[in-house]
Design an enzyme around this catalytic site. Structure first.
Site, PDB file in Angstrom:
ATOM      1  N   GLU A 190       0.860  -1.183   0.000  1.00  0.00           N
ATOM      2  CA  GLU A 190       0.000   0.000   0.000  1.00  0.00           C
ATOM      3  C   GLU A 190       0.893   1.228   0.000  1.00  0.00           C
ATOM      4  OE1 GLU A 190      -3.332   2.503   2.550  1.00  0.00           O
ATOM      5  OE2 GLU A 190      -2.368   0.763   3.470  1.00  0.00           O
TER       6      GLU A 190
ATOM      7  N   ASP B  68       5.200   4.490   3.863  1.00  0.00           N
ATOM      8  CA  ASP B  68       4.968   5.915   4.129  1.00  0.00           C
ATOM      9  C   ASP B  68       6.271   6.506   4.650  1.00  0.00           C
ATOM     10  OD1 ASP B  68       2.080   7.570   4.531  1.00  0.00           O
ATOM     11  OD2 ASP B  68       3.813   8.457   5.504  1.00  0.00           O
TER      12      ASP B  68
ATOM     13  N   ASP C 117      -2.477  12.202  -1.619  1.00  0.00           N
ATOM     14  CA  ASP C 117      -2.573  13.654  -1.758  1.00  0.00           C
ATOM     15  C   ASP C 117      -2.745  13.973  -3.243  1.00  0.00           C
ATOM     16  OD1 ASP C 117      -2.162  16.399  -1.923  1.00  0.00           O
ATOM     17  OD2 ASP C 117      -0.570  16.399  -0.409  1.00  0.00           O
TER      18      ASP C 117
ATOM     19  N   ASP D 232     -11.127   9.902  -3.535  1.00  0.00           N
ATOM     20  CA  ASP D 232     -12.341  10.724  -3.522  1.00  0.00           C
ATOM     21  C   ASP D 232     -12.202  11.905  -4.475  1.00  0.00           C
ATOM     22  OD1 ASP D 232     -11.505  13.359  -1.705  1.00  0.00           O
ATOM     23  OD2 ASP D 232     -10.427  11.549  -1.166  1.00  0.00           O
TER      24      ASP D 232
END
Length: 219
Positions: free
Chosen positions: A47, A72, A121, A157
């Site tokens: 991920e 991350d 982002d 989104d």
């Protein structure tokens, strides 16, 4: 978050076996050895920009016969996922602290079975295109990482980022491409395994539609 709390989390990350990060010997030698790290030959799923690892953790709980790696750059974020995995006995979870741009230094070609990019982002300003995790340069990296027939799955989104990604994909040879601008009212609903991140719940409650796509790179 106070500096003291952050330092405590960074210290725990350094002591955690499921966190691979700069400063650890394993960070320099993990390339091509992820199956060895997990101690099995199960499929490897990563991920990208995982935050604290909500998707990584949830997928690992649903699919114990697969290995999951959340990536991350923020150590205080992955600390939470790392601690949760350890406390709940999720041996099929690891967290990698690095910039995504370094990913080819940490995985061998054709080492990954599936990649998830979840709610990155959007970087809406034109000057920030080079930082969008679905730009051409990054997609080239993902293509090299994925095994033949490996899946790339993207969930967001942000309509503009989703449309941008569709445009970028026109420069690639891909197959089995399916996408929707409204995941929760599509035939692809089961694809997300009923996993909702915190921010996904917030956006859907505000009426924002979730976009989703999946595809494979052509050999």
């Amino acid at each position: 978050m106070g500096k003291k709390n952050k330092l405590a989390k960074f210290s725990e990350n350094m002591a955690s076996k499921n966190v691979i990060e700069p400063g650890k010997e394993l960070y320099e030698s993990i390339h091509g050895k992820w199956s060895e790290f997990f101690g099995n030959d199960n499929e490897i799923v990563i991920e990208l920009a995982c935050g604290w690892g909500e998707y990584t953790i949830s997928l690992a709980e649903k699919f114990p016969d697969r290995n999951f790696i959340g990536i991350d750059i923020k150590g205080d974020r992955i600390w939470r996922g790392s601690q949760y995995a350890q406390k709940n006995g999720l041996d099929n979870v690891a967290f990698l602290r690095t910039h995504i741009i370094e990913i080819l230094n940490l995985f061998d070609e054709n080492e990954v079975d599936e990649i998830w990019l979840t709610f990155p982002d959007p970087r809406p300003k034109d000057r920030d295109e080079k930082h969008r995790l679905s730009n051409k340069s990054f997609l080239e990296k993902y293509r090299k990482l994925l095994k033949p027939e490996g899946w790339f799955k993207f969930k967001t989104d942000n309509t503009e980022l989703f449309e941008y990604t569709l445009q970028v994909l026109a420069d690639f040879d891909i197959k089995d491409h399916e996408f929707t601008f409204d995941l929760y009212n599509s035939q692809l609903l089961a694809e997300h395994h009923d996993i909702k991140t915190k921010y996904e719940r917030i956006w859907t409650e505000k009426g924002e539609k979730i976009k989703y796509m999946k595809f494979r790179f052509e050999d």
